[in-house]
Design an enzyme around this catalytic site. Structure first.
Site, PDB file in Angstrom:
ATOM      1  N   LYS A  96       0.651  45.518  46.092  1.00 45.07           N
ATOM      2  CA  LYS A  96      -0.810  46.029  46.194  1.00 45.07           C
ATOM      3  C   LYS A  96      -1.160  46.386  45.077  1.00 45.07           C
ATOM      4  O   LYS A  96      -0.692  47.058  43.964  1.00 45.07           O
ATOM      5  CB  LYS A  96      -0.777  47.117  47.348  1.00 45.07           C
ATOM      6  CG  LYS A  96      -2.054  47.652  47.599  1.00 45.07           C
ATOM      7  CD  LYS A  96      -2.005  48.950  48.618  1.00 45.07           C
ATOM      8  CE  LYS A  96      -3.201  49.550  49.071  1.00 45.07           C
ATOM      9  NZ  LYS A  96      -3.077  50.458  50.225  1.00 45.07           N
ATOM     10  N   SER A 127      -2.343  52.779  56.249  1.00 45.05           N
ATOM     11  CA  SER A 127      -2.662  51.461  55.563  1.00 45.05           C
ATOM     12  C   SER A 127      -1.651  50.619  55.162  1.00 45.05           C
ATOM     13  O   SER A 127      -2.033  49.559  54.737  1.00 45.05           O
ATOM     14  CB  SER A 127      -3.303  52.036  54.189  1.00 45.05           C
ATOM     15  OG  SER A 127      -4.622  52.506  54.223  1.00 45.05           O
ATOM     16  N   SER A 186      -5.882  49.748  54.392  1.00 42.07           N
ATOM     17  CA  SER A 186      -6.243  49.213  53.070  1.00 42.07           C
ATOM     18  C   SER A 186      -5.419  48.268  52.590  1.00 42.07           C
ATOM     19  O   SER A 186      -5.734  47.306  51.667  1.00 42.07           O
ATOM     20  CB  SER A 186      -6.544  50.385  52.151  1.00 42.07           C
ATOM     21  OG  SER A 186      -5.215  51.017  51.578  1.00 42.07           O
TER      22      SER A 186
END
Lengths: 106, 502
Positions: free
Chosen positions: B80, B179, B155
């Site tokens: 990420k 997330s 996310s």
């Protein structure tokens, strides 16, 4: 408690985010909506309930000896400056802090 | 001809170790899959091809010299884009950090590399991890590999989509309020939010420091367990004060039976009005899959769950406001040119560097922490955190794991949920876990009869019992496979035959 545009203007100044008038109006509506979402936490009798600030109790700050760490953790001056938009020599370069003179104080 | 996405992480590592294929061939296959698939999925913000090939070459040289290879040797992994990896940018999908070059490597990333993984690139996310759909990325949306008209969740949407599309075997995400678990659910992959403190956050851009936790996403529970072993190997990280010693024993008991173990269900939550009919079906299948293996279903209660969203959206934005104060445009990040004073430069840099949701959260945090308001919301929210933590303690005295939905619905269409507070409400089933710091995992349990989109169930477990939680997750995966509802290692069908030949 609904917030006014002036409330949000003050909050934005405190948060150091320059909002346009349009954004101020949008944020005022949003913040009032969000605050409604918080009502459930005011519905409980919380007298005598200790707060939990953190899932792991008993944490303390990690302290290190006040000496240069040459084995990885300290960034070189070049590395530390490499992501800055304005630098001068070995320093980050910023506009006037007090502001009365304004502009670029070389 | 084998395709990379047909292999599990363990199969790739053992194939590289045995010389069936080289780490370089695996890296090329992953890059080729991205070439063929990512124009459509858009999971990546940066593909680190040079770094990947250099790392893979080093792995191959180690093998040529007879060295023992790590458990993730040659396995293509994505990170990420809030995780620093030297040689890549770390943008948090924000204009604020558009050109930010990672000055060092995060511990979680370093540990994956130490286990032999090949770093393929950095994945898209909601800006600074504020969101549940990856739509707030400043750069581009990511499409759900199961239906390009739908969001991948967020996310960590890029990480979930990259794994689901078979571009990489494993990706790391971070989970502050769901997330990792929610995008895993939307994309039909396994996603673990480990116990708070299990994985070091050093080098991961902070959002909510009492809530954030890094964890792996993979196409099977087994792969997620192998990644967890790598993430905790090396023990407590002295560079993160919350980091704890956790044994690297996530694989040892994964296949153990779950007969006699207790699975808690919360009737009021399982019947919550917001849960869509297809999600209910998935939950019923999950329950049956566990019961058929001898797990005991027992009713438990989390009586303060209704206040979790409220507590979270007080604590999260307050911590975010504090953490994001560092973005002043001086040492790094976007800097407004031509400002007369530092104050003006700061306010304009932040105004133009941050997107709308990042501004919303920070303003909310600024308000909640301001004088007079603190005692209205922030302090009571921390008291509610005590109540939620106690609820879990009582529940886990009666069961080994709690079965819950991950999200009330499957992945929604782009633009379908566009009201911020409506999107916050969709975090209902994930958020209380972060508040208490426990572990949770999203496990695929089939596909929606209505839309064909992935269905998932969530298992939540007590703090630092993550290995036991994964054992239950593996049992769920096994039971679901036996029913023919979802097979581990599944790649989203539209992408499974595109590039990535090994």
């Amino acid at each position: 408690m609904a917030l006014t545009t002036d409330d949000v203007r003050r909050i934005a100044a405190y948060a150091r985010i320059a909002l346009t008038e349009n954004e101020l109006a949008e944020m005022t509506a949003y913040m009032s909506e969000a605050i409604k979402l918080f009502e459930p936490i005011r519905a409980y009798d919380l007298a005598g309930v200790e707060p939990t600030y953190h899932p792991i109790g008993g944490l303390s700050n990690v302290m290190a000896a006040d000496v240069a760490n040459k084995h990885g953790r300290s960034l070189s001056v070049d590395a530390a400056l490499s992501n800055a938009a304005s630098t001068q020599g070995k320093a980050f370069r910023i506009p006037s802090i007090l502001g009365t003179a304004g502009g670029d104080q070389r | 001809m084998t395709r990379l996405d047909q292999l599990s992480a363990a199969q790739i590592a053992s194939g590289v170790a045995a010389g069936a294929f080289s780490a370089t061939e695996v890296a090329r296959a992953s890059l080729d899959a991205i070439e063929a698939r990512d124009a459509e999925v858009q999971a990546f913000l940066q593909v680190s091809a040079d770094l990947a090939l250099k790392t893979a070459t080093a792995t191959d040289e180690l093998r040529a010299h007879g060295a023992k290879l790590g458990p993730l040797a040659g396995v293509p992994v994505a990170f990420k884009d809030n995780m620093n990896l030297q040689g890549t940018r770390t943008t948090c999908a924000s204009r604020m950090l558009e050109g930010y070059e990672s000055p060092y490597t995060a511990t979680c990333v370093q540990r994956m590399l130490a286990a032999g993984a090949t770093p393929i690139g950095k994945t898209n996310m909601d800006e600074f991890a504020f969101g549940s759909s990856t739509e707030s990325s400043a750069f581009h949306p990511t499409r759900n590999p199961w239906d390009a008209a739908r969001v991948p969740g967020g996310s960590s949407g890029g990480s979930a989509a990259a794994v689901a599309a078979g571009e990489v075997s494993i990706a790391l995400g971070s989970d502050t309020g769901g997330s990792i678990r929610q995008p895993a659910s939307f994309c039909g992959v396994v996603g673990l939010k480990p116990t708070y403190g299990a994985v070091s956050r050093y080098g991961v851009v902070a959002f909510g420091s009492s809530l954030d936790q890094v964890g792996p996403l993979g196409r099977s529970v087994t792969d997620v367990a192998i990644a967890m072993n790598a993430l905790v190997t090396g023990g407590r990280d002295p560079l993160d004060s919350t980091s704890q010693d956790v044994p690297a024993s996530f694989s040892a008991h994964l296949e153990d039976p779950v007969e006699g173990m207790r699975v808690g269900v919360i009737p009021a939550l399982m019947e919550h009005e917001s849960i869509a009919p297809d999600v209910r079906k998935g939950l019923a299948d999950a329950r049956a899959a566990l019961e058929e293996q001898g797990a005991q279903i027992t009713e438990v209660e989390l009586s303060h769950m209704a206040s979790a969203i409220a507590a979270y959206y007080v604590i999260g934005p307050s911590e975010a406001f504090s953490n994001l104060a560092r973005f002043d445009g001086v040492r790094f990040g976007y800097q407004e040119p031509g400002s007369a004073t530092l104050a003006e430069q700061t306010a304009l840099s932040r105004a133009h560097g941050f997107g709308a949701e990042a501004k919303r959260r920070q303003l909310l945090g600024a308000y909640l922490l301001s004088s007079g308001v603190y005692h209205e919301y922030y302090y009571p929210a921390q008291q509610v955190r005590t109540l939620i933590t106690e609820d879990y303690r009582h529940a886990f005295a009666r069961c080994d794991a709690i079965l819950l939905p991950v999200a009330p619905t499957t992945a929604w269409h782009f633009g379908e949920v566009n009201d911020p507070t409506q999107m916050y409400a969709s975090d209902l089933f994930t958020i209380s876990l972060n508040i208490a710091g426990n572990a949770g995992v999203s496990v695929p349990v089939g596909s929606s009869p209505a839309s064909g989109m992935p269905l998932s169930a969530q298992l939540q477990g007590p703090a630092f019992q993550d290995a036991n939680l994964l054992r239950m997750a593996r049992a769920l995966e096994r039971g679901i496979a036996k029913k023919g509802l979802h097979m581990p290692d599944t790649v989203a069908p539209a992408f499974a035959d595109r590039g990535g030949e090994l």
